[in-house]
Motif scaffolding. Structure first.
Motif, PDB file in Angstrom:
ATOM      1  N   PRO A   1      -3.488  51.433  55.076  1.00  0.00           N
ATOM      2  CA  PRO A   1      -3.419  49.885  54.942  1.00  0.00           C
ATOM      3  C   PRO A   1      -2.311  49.641  54.084  1.00  0.00           C
ATOM      4  N   ALA A   2      -2.064  48.356  53.953  1.00  0.00           N
ATOM      5  CA  ALA A   2      -0.863  47.947  53.353  1.00  0.00           C
ATOM      6  C   ALA A   2      -0.708  48.215  51.744  1.00  0.00           C
ATOM      7  N   ALA A   3      -1.929  48.481  51.001  1.00  0.00           N
ATOM      8  CA  ALA A   3      -2.309  48.666  49.836  1.00  0.00           C
ATOM      9  C   ALA A   3      -3.298  50.065  49.559  1.00  0.00           C
TER      10      ALA A   3
ATOM     11  N   VAL B   1      -1.899  52.998  38.793  1.00  0.00           N
ATOM     12  CA  VAL B   1      -0.942  52.808  39.919  1.00  0.00           C
ATOM     13  C   VAL B   1      -0.931  53.786  40.848  1.00  0.00           C
ATOM     14  N   GLN B   2      -0.595  53.583  42.164  1.00  0.00           N
ATOM     15  CA  GLN B   2      -1.013  54.745  43.075  1.00  0.00           C
ATOM     16  C   GLN B   2       0.029  54.298  44.525  1.00  0.00           C
ATOM     17  N   GLY B   3       0.705  55.271  44.885  1.00  0.00           N
ATOM     18  CA  GLY B   3       1.214  55.296  46.011  1.00  0.00           C
ATOM     19  C   GLY B   3       1.324  56.397  47.063  1.00  0.00           C
TER      20      GLY B   3
ATOM     21  N   PHE C   1       4.146  52.029  45.742  1.00  0.00           N
ATOM     22  CA  PHE C   1       3.385  52.101  44.585  1.00  0.00           C
ATOM     23  C   PHE C   1       2.804  50.497  44.294  1.00  0.00           C
ATOM     24  N   ASP C   2       1.566  50.521  43.842  1.00  0.00           N
ATOM     25  CA  ASP C   2       1.061  49.322  43.447  1.00  0.00           C
ATOM     26  C   ASP C   2      -0.077  49.574  42.370  1.00  0.00           C
ATOM     27  N   ARG C   3      -0.534  48.485  41.735  1.00  0.00           N
ATOM     28  CA  ARG C   3      -1.754  48.484  40.820  1.00  0.00           C
ATOM     29  C   ARG C   3      -2.915  48.582  41.686  1.00  0.00           C
ATOM     30  N   THR C   4      -3.599  49.832  41.399  1.00  0.00           N
ATOM     31  CA  THR C   4      -5.082  49.792  41.894  1.00  0.00           C
ATOM     32  C   THR C   4      -6.091  49.170  41.091  1.00  0.00           C
TER      33      THR C   4
END
Length: 226
Positions: A91-93, A51-53, A43-46
Motif C-alpha cells: 500500500p501507499a502507507a 515511524v516506518q518505511g 517513511f511515515d508515522r504509523t
C-alpha cells in the motif's frame, strides 16, 4: 524486503520529535523530491511516536545502512530492522501493510528498546540457519558502526560532514581543509581519529549482510507458504 520500524525514546519528556525525524529520513531517501532507488514505501508515522518505511533487499540495503546510521547519530530512537517477505501489492502507507518482515521489524524494535543495549538497533531475520546467524552478524556490525559514531568528536563530525559535501570534487580533502580553515594534514588527522576510512570500508559489508539476511528470510518465508 527490509522494513525499518523506528520508535522515539523518552517521548514523554522530550515531546513529539516525529516531524523532525521524518524530515531527516526524507532528506536521506529522496533526491530532488523523488524516492531514491530502493525505496518501496516512504517513511511515515504509523502510530504515536513511531515511524516506518520499506526498502527493497537490493538497492535498499545500502540505503538501510545509511538510514540506521543517520538515526543512531540523531539519537533518541530505537531502530528495528526486519527482513523477509511482505504481502504484495504494497500500500501507499506502511501502516496498512503486512507480512513476515513487518512482524520481524516489530520484534526488532522491541529488542532495540531493551535497556541493556548501548546502541539501540536490532536486526531480525528468519529463525532458521544460516539466516539467523547472518541477521545476527548484520546486527553486530550495525551496532559497532553506531558505537564508533557515538564516540566521534564534534571536530571529527565537522571534518566528515564537510568532506561529504566536497566528495565529488577533484581534491575533496584540500577543499575540506579550505572550507574549515585548517591544513590538509589537520583534516587527515581528524578523519583518522574519527575512523572515517574504516567506517566507509565497513558500510558495504553491512549492506551485503542485510541483503543476505533478506534473501535467507525470503527463502524461508516462501518455503513456509508451500
Amino acid at each position: 524486503m527490509i522494513v525499518l520500524t523506528v520508535d522515539q525514546r523518552g517521548s514523554t519528556s522530550r515531546g513529539d520529535l516525529v516531524p523532525q525525524v521524518l524530515e531527516l529520513l526524507g532528506d536521506r531517501t529522496t533526491d530532488g523530491g523523488r524516492p531514491r532507488a530502493g525505496v518501496r514505501v516512504a517513511f511515515d508515522r504509523t502510530v504515536g511516536d513511531e515511524v516506518q518505511g520499506v526498502l527493497d533487499g537490493d538497492d535498499g540495503a545500502a540505503l538501510a545502512v545509511a538510514v540506521v546510521a543517520d538515526l543512531l547519530r540523531e539519537g533518541g530512537w530505537s531502530v528495528g530492522v526486519g527482513v523477509g517477505v511482505v504481502h504484495e501489492p504494497l500500500p501507499a502507507a506502511s501502516r496498512a501493510a503486512s507480512g513476515p518482515a513487518f512482524v520481524r521489524a516489530r520484534e526488532a524494535v522491541e529488542d532495540a528498546k531493551r535497556r541493556g543495549h548501548v546502541v539501540p538497533v536490532a536486526v531480525v531475520g528468519t529463525a532458521e540457519e544460516p539466516g539467523a546467524t547472518i541477521a545476527a552478524d548484520a546486527q553486530a556490525l550495525l551496532r559497532l558502526l553506531g558505537a564508533v559514531a557515538a564516540r566521534r568528536s564534534a571536530a571529527g563530525w565537522e571534518a566528515v560532514d564537510t568532506l561529504g559535501r566536497h566528495e565529488a570534487s577533484a581534491a575533496p580533502q584540500r577543499e575540506t581543509a579550505e572550507a574549515l580553515g585548517v591544513s590538509e594534514q589537520a583534516v587527515s588527522q581528524r578523519l583518522r581519529t574519527a575512523l572515517w576510512a574504516e567506517e566507509q570500508a565497513v558500510r558495504p559489508l553491512a549492506a551485503r549482510l542485510l541483503r543476505a539476511a533478506d534473501a535467507a528470510a525470503g527463502a524461508a518465508d516462501g518455503a513456509g507458504e508451500d
